[in-house]
Design a protein around this motif. Structure first.
Motif, short mmCIF file in Angstrom:
data_model
loop_
_atom_site.label_atom_id
_atom_site.label_comp_id
_atom_site.label_asym_id
_atom_site.label_seq_id
_atom_site.Cartn_x
_atom_site.Cartn_y
_atom_site.Cartn_z
N THR A 145 -6.95 4.65 -2.23
CA THR A 145 -6.97 3.73 -3.38
C THR A 145 -7.32 2.30 -2.99
O THR A 145 -7.24 1.40 -3.82
CB THR A 145 -5.61 3.74 -4.11
N GLY A 204 1.17 1.88 -3.45
CA GLY A 204 -0.04 1.62 -4.22
C GLY A 204 0.05 0.21 -4.78
O GLY A 204 1.11 -0.18 -5.30
N ARG A 257 -5.96 -5.44 -11.20
CA ARG A 257 -4.70 -4.70 -11.11
C ARG A 257 -3.51 -5.64 -11.24
O ARG A 257 -2.52 -5.33 -11.93
CB ARG A 257 -4.63 -3.95 -9.78
N TYR A 269 0.83 -1.21 0.00
CA TYR A 269 0.00 0.00 0.00
C TYR A 269 0.86 1.26 0.00
O TYR A 269 0.43 2.33 -0.48
CB TYR A 269 -0.94 0.00 1.20
#
Length: 251
Positions: free
Chosen positions: A170, A126, A180, A123
């Motif tokens: 996000t 991202g 993703r 995180y």
């Protein structure tokens, strides 16, 4: 310590987590079950990296289970020092290479890793950005195991949404995170949700004790109160979000 700046905030978080076995939620037995499912995908002595390793809970487990060298990377010199001490105490120092470095900027050869492990750290870059940066390090067919905060439902209660929109804007649901991962060059093999009981037993309960020890440190008060708010929210809404472990194969 003043927590008005980002640097001071990070220093306060390090102080809060100093001496703890884990700097985030996780569970050794849960991890071992995942590793058992990966046996067919990995060589006998895999080349392993643990990125955002903290004080080394996963690094120690991986080194002990595989008896292979683990490149353990963290930006915090304090946590790297704790890892070195713990590795020596466990008789695993020969299998662990502690590296005080930025996991976003690793000058390693392409395809030099068979198993890339990262718990609760992606995180910071991202999720998709982390996977995109790390993908070249993993050999084709190699494995990445990444835990990521994820929504379990699309319509979470407003208090949870409000908190995490600020804390992690996000943060996505599991389907979006799988998409993703695919865009970053991975095939999704397995997803597993870390049980809420593991959060409490291995992370939040030790963290509560640490908070009690630090309550007299007024300079840490904002970070301590924020952590207590996080724990109270999880106690109410752990059915709606948590850590999902994404087990990915490099395409």
């Amino acid at each position: 310590m003043n927590v008005d700046s980002e640097t001071d905030y990070i220093a306060a978080l390090i102080e809060l987590h100093r001496g703890l076995k884990r700097q985030g939620p996780g569970d050794d037995e849960f991890s071992r079950h995942l590793l058992q499912e990966l046996a067919a995908y990995l060589p006998v002595n895999p080349r392993i990296a643990d990125l955002g390793c903290g004080s080394g809970a996963a690094s120690l487990l991986l080194a002990n289970d595989y008896h292979s060298r683990v490149l353990a990377v963290d930006l915090s010199a304090e946590f790297i020092a704790e890892l070195s001490t713990r590795a020596q105490a466990a008789g695993l120092a020969d299998f662990i290479t502690p590296i005080n470095a930025d996991m976003a900027d690793l000058n390693w050869p392409n395809e030099s890793i068979d198993l890339l492990w990262s718990e609760g750290a992606a995180y910071q870059l991202g999720f998709e950005n982390a996977l995109t940066r790390w993908r070249p390090l993993i050999r084709s067919g190699g494995i990445a195991v990444i835990s990521e905060m994820s929504w379990f439902i699309d319509d979470a209660p407003p208090p949870a949404q409000t908190y995490w929109q600020t804390a992690y804007p996000t943060m996505a649901n599991e389907l979006d995170n799988m998409a993703r991962a695919k865009r970053a060059g991975f095939h999704v093999l397995i997803t597993r949700r870390l049980p809420s009981a593991a959060w409490w037993a291995n992370y939040y309960e030790p963290l509560k004790i640490r908070i009690q020890q630090l309550n007299s440190e007024s300079s840490l008060a904002p970070v301590l109160r924020e952590t207590e708010q996080e724990m109270a929210l999880f106690a109410q809404y752990s059915d709606h979000y948590g850590y999902t472990f994404y087990v990915l194969q490099a395409c």
